[in-house]
Design a protein around this motif. Structure first.
Motif, mmCIF file in Angstrom:
data_model
loop_
_atom_site.group_PDB
_atom_site.id
_atom_site.type_symbol
_atom_site.label_atom_id
_atom_site.label_comp_id
_atom_site.label_asym_id
_atom_site.label_seq_id
_atom_site.Cartn_x
_atom_site.Cartn_y
_atom_site.Cartn_z
ATOM 1 N N GLN A 1 68.855 45.874 93.594
ATOM 2 C CA GLN A 1 67.769 46.860 93.530
ATOM 3 C C GLN A 1 66.880 46.647 92.307
ATOM 4 O O GLN A 1 65.689 46.955 92.345
ATOM 5 C CB GLN A 1 68.348 48.272 93.542
ATOM 6 N N SER B 1 62.923 46.293 92.743
ATOM 7 C CA SER B 1 62.034 47.311 92.154
ATOM 8 C C SER B 1 62.145 47.324 90.627
ATOM 9 O O SER B 1 62.587 48.313 90.029
ATOM 10 C CB SER B 1 62.410 48.710 92.667
ATOM 11 N N ARG C 1 60.053 47.628 88.153
ATOM 12 C CA ARG C 1 59.322 48.615 87.363
ATOM 13 C C ARG C 1 60.039 49.959 87.369
ATOM 14 O O ARG C 1 60.243 50.585 86.339
ATOM 15 C CB ARG C 1 57.899 48.774 87.891
ATOM 16 N N ARG C 2 60.448 50.403 88.563
ATOM 17 C CA ARG C 2 61.108 51.704 88.684
ATOM 18 C C ARG C 2 62.494 51.679 88.039
ATOM 19 O O ARG C 2 62.906 52.629 87.379
ATOM 20 C CB ARG C 2 61.235 52.066 90.174
ATOM 21 N N ARG C 3 63.195 50.584 88.212
ATOM 22 C CA ARG C 3 64.586 50.541 87.752
ATOM 23 C C ARG C 3 64.721 50.199 86.272
ATOM 24 O O ARG C 3 65.634 50.688 85.605
ATOM 25 C CB ARG C 3 65.348 49.488 88.569
#
Ligand SMILES: [Zn+2]
Length: 266
Positions: free
Chosen positions: A42, A46, A48-50
């Motif tokens: 993950q 993702s 940027r989000r993580r």
């Protein structure tokens, strides 16, 4: 127990590329155990989000082939064979892979769970990435109590005989090392208690690494005390002890060689 030494995240920092050294342990009765996870699928999907803005500083390669999930499968196991994960601490380059093993129990010190999940200070809230445990993993929290073991104050056997949690706070509030009996040698994964082999053998540590080690320390005095203690342990030269950090690539290579030869490194 058989121990595999994996790199689950290459960090492209200037001058000295780093690894995320992860242990995959084959136990007799408790399935597979991971010590730390590096980055997970993950994080790759993702970033940027993580991972947030820190990814621009540590510059992880984020290759799916480096994730523990893919490496476990390449070794011929199923991901569900991983029943336990022991975390040295909750920093984002150590726990990104836990979401790839949703059925595994996540073992951590109670102090680390408090500082990351239950009651973080403002600084801790910005340090850790809650997105990485949003899947609701099953945490098993261990008190910082146990027997003295080879210079560590409180070794606590968890999960299986020959697997020890060694509280070593400083880098984070509840940081711990993990020792694994690999049959004829003990592998001690020191997490981020030290970054670079120069801390052990006195050969020096690149300035940028020293600076970042101090900058992110939860308690600098404890970090320095841990360095002194681990260097003393290294100097004792115990023939059956292999000390590794999470990020030193040369210590990873030496540990792999020792595992192949079934002995310890010179
Ligand atoms: Zn780290």
């Amino acid at each position: 127990m058989k121990v595999h030494h994996l790199n689950c995240g290459t960090l492209r920092v200037p001058g000295s590329p780093l690894v995320c050294h992860v242990l995959l342990v084959e136990t007799d009765d408790a399935g597979l155990v991971l010590v730390d996870t590096g980055f997970g699928l993950q994080d790759v999907a993702s970033p940027r989000r993580r991972l947030g803005a820190l990814r621009h500083v540590i510059r992880p390669l984020l290759d799916p082939a480096e994730t523990a999930a893919r490496q476990v499968e390449r070794l011929g196991f199923r991901r569900s064979d991983v029943r336990h994960i022991v975390l040295t601490h909750f920093d984002l380059d150590h726990i990104g892979g836990i979401a790839d093993f949703p059925d595994a129990q996540i073992h951590v010190t109670a102090d680390e769970a408090r500082g990351a999940v239950h009651a973080p200070s403002r600084r801790e809230r910005s340090r850790y990435r809650a997105a990485q445990w949003a899947h609701g993993p099953r945490l098993v929290e261990h008190p910082a109590e146990g027997e003295p073991w080879r210079g560590f104050t409180a070794a606590r056997e968890i999960i299986a005989p020959g697997l020890l949690l060694l509280p070593l706070p400083g880098h984070t509030r509840g940081h711990a090392a993990v020792a694994v009996d690999a049959g004829g040698r003990w592998v001690v994964h020191c997490g981020d208690a030290f970054y670079w082999r120069g801390t052990l053998d006195g050969s020096g540590t690149p300035f940028a690494l020293r600076a970042s080690e101090a900058a992110v320390a939860f308690d600098r005095a404890l970090v320095r005390a841990n360095h002194t203690r681990l260097a003393a342990l290294h100097r004792r030269g115990e023939p059956d002890l292999v000390l590794v950090s999470a990020h030193d690539p040369v210590l990873l290579e030496r540990a792999r060689r020792a595992a192949q030869e079934g002995g310890v490194t010179p």
